[in-house]
Motif scaffolding. Structure first.
Motif, PDB file in Angstrom:
ATOM      1  N   GLY A   1       0.795  -1.227   0.000  1.00  6.55           N
ATOM      2  CA  GLY A   1       0.000   0.000   0.000  1.00  6.55           C
ATOM      3  C   GLY A   1       0.823   1.270   0.000  1.00  6.55           C
ATOM      4  O   GLY A   1       1.900   1.338  -0.581  1.00  6.55           O
ATOM      5  N   LEU A   2       0.310   2.287   0.688  1.00  9.53           N
ATOM      6  CA  LEU A   2       0.934   3.607   0.699  1.00  9.53           C
ATOM      7  C   LEU A   2       2.270   3.576   1.438  1.00  9.53           C
ATOM      8  O   LEU A   2       2.345   3.119   2.572  1.00  9.53           O
ATOM      9  N   LEU A   3       3.296   4.105   0.770  1.00 14.65           N
ATOM     10  CA  LEU A   3       4.620   4.202   1.385  1.00 14.65           C
ATOM     11  C   LEU A   3       4.954   5.647   1.752  1.00 14.65           C
ATOM     12  O   LEU A   3       5.624   5.896   2.741  1.00 14.65           O
ATOM     13  N   TYR A   4       4.481   6.591   0.926  1.00 15.79           N
ATOM     14  CA  TYR A   4       4.825   8.002   1.123  1.00 15.79           C
ATOM     15  C   TYR A   4       3.748   8.862   0.477  1.00 15.79           C
ATOM     16  O   TYR A   4       3.234   8.504  -0.580  1.00 15.79           O
ATOM     17  N   ILE A   5       3.440   9.994   1.102  1.00 16.44           N
ATOM     18  CA  ILE A   5       2.497  10.959   0.538  1.00 16.44           C
ATOM     19  C   ILE A   5       3.140  12.332   0.609  1.00 16.44           C
ATOM     20  O   ILE A   5       3.790  12.671   1.608  1.00 16.44           O
ATOM     21  N   GLY A   6       2.961  13.115  -0.462  1.00  9.16           N
ATOM     22  CA  GLY A   6       3.520  14.459  -0.470  1.00  9.16           C
ATOM     23  C   GLY A   6       2.743  15.379  -1.390  1.00  9.16           C
ATOM     24  O   GLY A   6       1.833  14.957  -2.088  1.00  9.16           O
ATOM     25  N   LYS A   7       3.147  16.637  -1.389  1.00  5.97           N
ATOM     26  CA  LYS A   7       2.555  17.630  -2.289  1.00  5.97           C
ATOM     27  C   LYS A   7       3.696  18.332  -3.005  1.00  5.97           C
ATOM     28  O   LYS A   7       4.827  18.352  -2.512  1.00  5.97           O
ATOM     29  N   THR A   8       3.420  18.898  -4.167  1.00  7.79           N
ATOM     30  CA  THR A   8       4.467  19.543  -4.941  1.00  7.79           C
ATOM     31  C   THR A   8       3.892  20.540  -5.934  1.00  7.79           C
ATOM     32  O   THR A   8       2.728  20.427  -6.326  1.00  7.79           O
ATOM     33  N   LYS A   9       4.707  21.502  -6.333  1.00  6.37           N
ATOM     34  CA  LYS A   9       4.307  22.468  -7.356  1.00  6.37           C
ATOM     35  C   LYS A   9       4.327  21.843  -8.741  1.00  6.37           C
ATOM     36  O   LYS A   9       3.642  22.307  -9.641  1.00  6.37           O
ATOM     37  N   SER A  10       5.166  20.820  -8.942  1.00  4.41           N
ATOM     38  CA  SER A  10       5.245  20.123 -10.226  1.00  4.41           C
ATOM     39  C   SER A  10       5.430  18.637  -9.972  1.00  4.41           C
ATOM     40  O   SER A  10       6.493  18.208  -9.514  1.00  4.41           O
ATOM     41  N   LEU A  11       4.408  17.859 -10.269  1.00  9.03           N
ATOM     42  CA  LEU A  11       4.478  16.421 -10.028  1.00  9.03           C
ATOM     43  C   LEU A  11       5.650  15.799 -10.783  1.00  9.03           C
ATOM     44  O   LEU A  11       6.447  15.070 -10.205  1.00  9.03           O
TER      45      LEU A  11
ATOM     46  N   ASP B   1       7.128  -3.235  -8.477  1.00  9.41           N
ATOM     47  CA  ASP B   1       6.105  -3.268  -7.434  1.00  9.41           C
ATOM     48  C   ASP B   1       5.886  -1.913  -6.764  1.00  9.41           C
ATOM     49  O   ASP B   1       5.135  -1.809  -5.796  1.00  9.41           O
ATOM     50  N   VAL B   2       6.561  -0.872  -7.254  1.00  9.05           N
ATOM     51  CA  VAL B   2       6.424   0.476  -6.716  1.00  9.05           C
ATOM     52  C   VAL B   2       5.946   1.398  -7.833  1.00  9.05           C
ATOM     53  O   VAL B   2       6.519   1.408  -8.917  1.00  9.05           O
ATOM     54  N   ARG B   3       4.877   2.136  -7.560  1.00  6.79           N
ATOM     55  CA  ARG B   3       4.312   3.062  -8.553  1.00  6.79           C
ATOM     56  C   ARG B   3       3.890   4.353  -7.883  1.00  6.79           C
ATOM     57  O   ARG B   3       3.849   4.453  -6.659  1.00  6.79           O
ATOM     58  N   ILE B   4       3.530   5.326  -8.722  1.00  9.01           N
ATOM     59  CA  ILE B   4       3.165   6.655  -8.238  1.00  9.01           C
ATOM     60  C   ILE B   4       1.717   6.945  -8.606  1.00  9.01           C
ATOM     61  O   ILE B   4       1.332   6.841  -9.774  1.00  9.01           O
ATOM     62  N   ALA B   5       0.922   7.310  -7.611  1.00  9.01           N
ATOM     63  CA  ALA B   5      -0.454   7.767  -7.841  1.00  9.01           C
ATOM     64  C   ALA B   5      -0.439   9.280  -7.673  1.00  9.01           C
ATOM     65  O   ALA B   5       0.156   9.793  -6.728  1.00  9.01           O
ATOM     66  N   VAL B   6      -1.059   9.992  -8.611  1.00  7.94           N
ATOM     67  CA  VAL B   6      -1.055  11.454  -8.537  1.00  7.94           C
ATOM     68  C   VAL B   6      -2.476  12.002  -8.584  1.00  7.94           C
ATOM     69  O   VAL B   6      -3.370  11.403  -9.171  1.00  7.94           O
ATOM     70  N   HIS B   7      -2.641  13.143  -7.923  1.00  8.20           N
ATOM     71  CA  HIS B   7      -3.910  13.871  -7.964  1.00  8.20           C
ATOM     72  C   HIS B   7      -3.571  15.342  -8.224  1.00  8.20           C
ATOM     73  O   HIS B   7      -3.200  16.060  -7.295  1.00  8.20           O
ATOM     74  N   PRO B   8      -3.630  15.763  -9.509  1.00  6.81           N
ATOM     75  CA  PRO B   8      -3.343  17.175  -9.807  1.00  6.81           C
ATOM     76  C   PRO B   8      -4.320  18.094  -9.080  1.00  6.81           C
ATOM     77  O   PRO B   8      -5.476  17.762  -8.873  1.00  6.81           O
ATOM     78  N   ILE B   9      -3.800  19.260  -8.679  1.00  7.25           N
ATOM     79  CA  ILE B   9      -4.590  20.244  -7.949  1.00  7.25           C
ATOM     80  C   ILE B   9      -4.322  21.612  -8.562  1.00  7.25           C
ATOM     81  O   ILE B   9      -3.184  21.937  -8.889  1.00  7.25           O
ATOM     82  N   SER B  10      -5.351  22.410  -8.674  1.00  9.93           N
ATOM     83  CA  SER B  10      -5.184  23.744  -9.256  1.00  9.93           C
ATOM     84  C   SER B  10      -5.114  24.826  -8.191  1.00  9.93           C
ATOM     85  O   SER B  10      -5.146  25.999  -8.509  1.00  9.93           O
ATOM     86  N   HIS B  11      -4.994  24.459  -6.935  1.00 12.14           N
ATOM     87  CA  HIS B  11      -5.074  25.423  -5.841  1.00 12.14           C
ATOM     88  C   HIS B  11      -3.709  25.790  -5.262  1.00 12.14           C
ATOM     89  O   HIS B  11      -3.620  26.124  -4.098  1.00 12.14           O
ATOM     90  N   TRP B  12      -2.638  25.716  -6.026  1.00 17.71           N
ATOM     91  CA  TRP B  12      -1.318  25.966  -5.472  1.00 17.71           C
ATOM     92  C   TRP B  12      -1.177  27.400  -4.971  1.00 17.71           C
ATOM     93  O   TRP B  12      -0.333  27.707  -4.148  1.00 17.71           O
ATOM     94  N   GLU B  13      -2.039  28.300  -5.459  1.00 19.58           N
ATOM     95  CA  GLU B  13      -1.938  29.686  -5.014  1.00 19.58           C
ATOM     96  C   GLU B  13      -2.246  29.848  -3.529  1.00 19.58           C
ATOM     97  O   GLU B  13      -2.009  30.902  -2.958  1.00 19.58           O
ATOM     98  N   ASN B  14      -2.759  28.812  -2.880  1.00 15.46           N
ATOM     99  CA  ASN B  14      -3.012  28.875  -1.444  1.00 15.46           C
ATOM    100  C   ASN B  14      -2.264  27.727  -0.755  1.00 15.46           C
ATOM    101  O   ASN B  14      -2.861  26.718  -0.373  1.00 15.46           O
ATOM    102  N   PRO B  15      -0.928  27.883  -0.569  1.00 11.88           N
ATOM    103  CA  PRO B  15      -0.127  26.795  -0.003  1.00 11.88           C
ATOM    104  C   PRO B  15      -0.563  26.360   1.398  1.00 11.88           C
ATOM    105  O   PRO B  15      -0.397  25.208   1.762  1.00 11.88           O
ATOM    106  N   ALA B  16      -1.115  27.263   2.190  1.00  7.83           N
ATOM    107  CA  ALA B  16      -1.540  26.889   3.542  1.00  7.83           C
ATOM    108  C   ALA B  16      -2.654  25.842   3.490  1.00  7.83           C
ATOM    109  O   ALA B  16      -2.660  24.896   4.288  1.00  7.83           O
TER     110      ALA B  16
END
Length: 125
Positions: free
Chosen positions: A52-62, A85-100
């Motif tokens: 399952g999940l090994l790591y979760i993060g956020k980024t300005k450029s996937l 056996d290791v892959r990347i799941a991504v969820h693009p977000i358009s809200h980077w202008e509000n990093p908080a």
């Protein structure tokens, strides 16, 4: 994106569902260039086929986040996981202008999942 706590929780749940429950075969395989990953802001998960999940993060450029390397790949190698056996799941977000808000979304998801390769899990505010 609203700052309402219940709306934030619901958004975090939708993102978590998107990165945790997409079939493994539909996640992005590891590559040298990661050209199959969008160069957009987003939240991502490093996943193992069975663990399952090994790591979760956020980024300005996937794409940029992975093409420069990532500690989760080293840790997966040290744990002797096969690169197939290791892959990347991504969820693009358009809200980077509000990093908080993104930081809070990431924190909610991390508290809910506690992936083993995330060394710091933010405490609830």
């Amino acid at each position: 994106m609203s700052t309402n706590d219940s709306e934030l929780q619901a958004q975090a749940r939708r993102i978590l569902d998107a990165i945790a429950f997409i079939p493994f075969e539909e996640c992005h395989p590891l590559s040298r260039e990661f050209s199959n990953i969008p160069a957009r802001p987003g939240i991502y998960a490093i996943r193992h086929k069975t663990d399952g999940l090994l790591y979760i993060g956020k980024t300005k450029s996937l794409r940029g986040r992975f093409s420069g390397g990532h500690k989760a790949f080293l840790w997966a190698w040290l744990d002797k996981y096969s690169d197939e056996d290791v892959r990347i799941a991504v969820h693009p977000i358009s809200h980077w202008e509000n990093p908080a808000l993104l930081l809070e979304l990431e924190a909610i998801i991390l508290r809910a999942t506690e992936p083993p390769y995330n060394v710091q899990i933010p405490t609830e505010r």
